[in-house]
Design a protein around this motif. Structure first.
Motif, PDB file in Angstrom:
ATOM      1  N   ALA A  36      43.877  -7.509 -36.615  1.00 26.76           N
ATOM      2  CA  ALA A  36      44.574  -6.672 -35.622  1.00 26.76           C
ATOM      3  C   ALA A  36      43.585  -6.127 -34.596  1.00 26.76           C
ATOM      4  N   ALA A  62      49.416  -2.886 -32.788  1.00 22.61           N
ATOM      5  CA  ALA A  62      48.792  -3.530 -33.948  1.00 22.61           C
ATOM      6  C   ALA A  62      47.601  -2.716 -34.444  1.00 22.61           C
ATOM      7  N   GLY A  71      48.776   0.643 -35.889  1.00 19.89           N
ATOM      8  CA  GLY A  71      49.425   0.459 -37.198  1.00 19.89           C
ATOM      9  C   GLY A  71      48.404   0.342 -38.309  1.00 19.89           C
ATOM     10  N   VAL A  72      47.350  -0.465 -38.068  1.00 17.98           N
ATOM     11  CA  VAL A  72      46.302  -0.654 -39.075  1.00 17.98           C
ATOM     12  C   VAL A  72      45.467   0.622 -39.206  1.00 17.98           C
ATOM     13  N   TYR A  78      46.408   3.639 -38.735  1.00 13.61           N
ATOM     14  CA  TYR A  78      47.165   4.680 -39.446  1.00 13.61           C
ATOM     15  C   TYR A  78      47.041   4.501 -40.962  1.00 13.61           C
ATOM     16  N   ILE A  79      47.047   3.224 -41.412  1.00 14.64           N
ATOM     17  CA  ILE A  79      46.856   2.969 -42.850  1.00 14.64           C
ATOM     18  C   ILE A  79      45.446   3.400 -43.264  1.00 14.64           C
ATOM     19  N   GLY A  80      44.471   3.120 -42.387  1.00 10.19           N
ATOM     20  CA  GLY A  80      43.100   3.544 -42.681  1.00 10.19           C
ATOM     21  C   GLY A  80      42.965   5.051 -42.744  1.00 10.19           C
TER      22      GLY A  80
END
Lengths: 198, 198
Positions: B81, B137, B140-141, B143-145
């Motif tokens: 991403a 993209a 989104g990634v 936010y998970i981190g």
């Protein structure tokens, strides 16, 4: 618009003949615009249906933590990116309904109102951004679910939640279609204004 | 453009008075367009610098797996991403340079070429989609981190790689700015065509 052109054509024929692009300045591109907007509506509706029916419960290990054994459901509400996706696509769906009415109201006119073209181009451009960012967010998270990321220890989940991931693939495709349609719609309204510009 | 208006104003004053928007149809909005494009260039360059300098090496546990102890580097190349984000922002940066030249060439003209306005509006709309999807993209990634996702056992990493995450926050902000600028630029070109349309 047509009414202001006609007297000019009657009063000064040579001036009109010296400007060939002015012969058909008021082409009505709503014949292309309307089907695209219906397609936009259809793609967003399919995306909404797919995301809201994407719950998948599996008895599986989805983490390296031993406490995570047991039946567990994968739902779109577990991911903020997918929630944002649903909100963005729903708003785009509502907009597509409104714009279908606007487009339909002008399809039979020889010269559609230029303010309508401007407003549609403005909102289409805005929704390109909204739908594309939602598509990117959902696709970024879905890719981690599909492939995992060994560098930070995020495990893939699509080998377990295959039905959930098939649904994700479906609504990502629909959102990609919606994004492309919105770009074309922006270009179409802009081109209509271009054809009518001096 | 201006030359075609003037004879009409002399020959038929009442017609011109009944159409007030025709008094200044050829406004040159490149005075607003050019600074926005320079800002677009600046934001994409800052984003590129931030992403390419975002390596962060920490001695840390980033996974629940015991084998993951030891010094480990967080790099943007670990995430597809973020690679897509870099590619998209780089292409947008190149486009901004080209469009700055195009905008600069028309800034002093009383009536900028309408084909240029159309081409800029087309590409601006396209880049709204490209930059927004890349922003989505990466966000989104990221936010998970930042938060992790306990439902699928993805652990947050920003408590460990704080420098890396500060960089991500920086270039996400720059990309958000670039997206908003691109939407405004699309609207600006479309509005210029609208002002010149009949």
């Amino acid at each position: 618009m047509a009414s202001t052109d006609k007297p000019a054509a009657h009063s000064d024929k040579t001036e009109v003949e010296s400007q060939p692009p002015n012969h058909s300045p008021c082409i009505n591109l709503f014949l292309v615009d309307l089907p695209l907007r219906v397609l936009l509506f259809a793609s967003t509706v399919v995306a909404i249906v797919l995301i809201t029916t994407s719950k998948d419960t599996e008895i599986a290990v989805v983490s390296l933590a031993p406490s995570k054994f047991g039946p567990r459901a994968a739902k779109f509400t577990h991911s903020p990116a997918l929630i944002y996706f649903l909100v963005a696509v729903s708003v785009a769906c509502l907009y597509s309904i409104l714009s279908i009415f606007a487009s339909f109201s002008s399809i039979s006119k020889p010269a559609p109102p230029k303010t309508l073209l401007l407003v549609l181009a403005f909102f289409d451009a805005l929704f390109v951004g909204i739908v594309s960012s939602a598509l990117g967010a959902a696709a970024g998270v879905a890719y981690i679910g599909y492939k995992g990321n060994s560098h930070v220890g995020w495990n893939k989940i699509c080998n377990v939640y295959d039905k959930f991931c098939r649904h994700i693939a479906g609504y990502l495709t629909m959102a990609l279609l919606a994004s492309i349609i919105l770009v074309f719609l922006t270009m179409l309204s802009t081109y209509s204004l271009y054809r009518r510009s001096r």
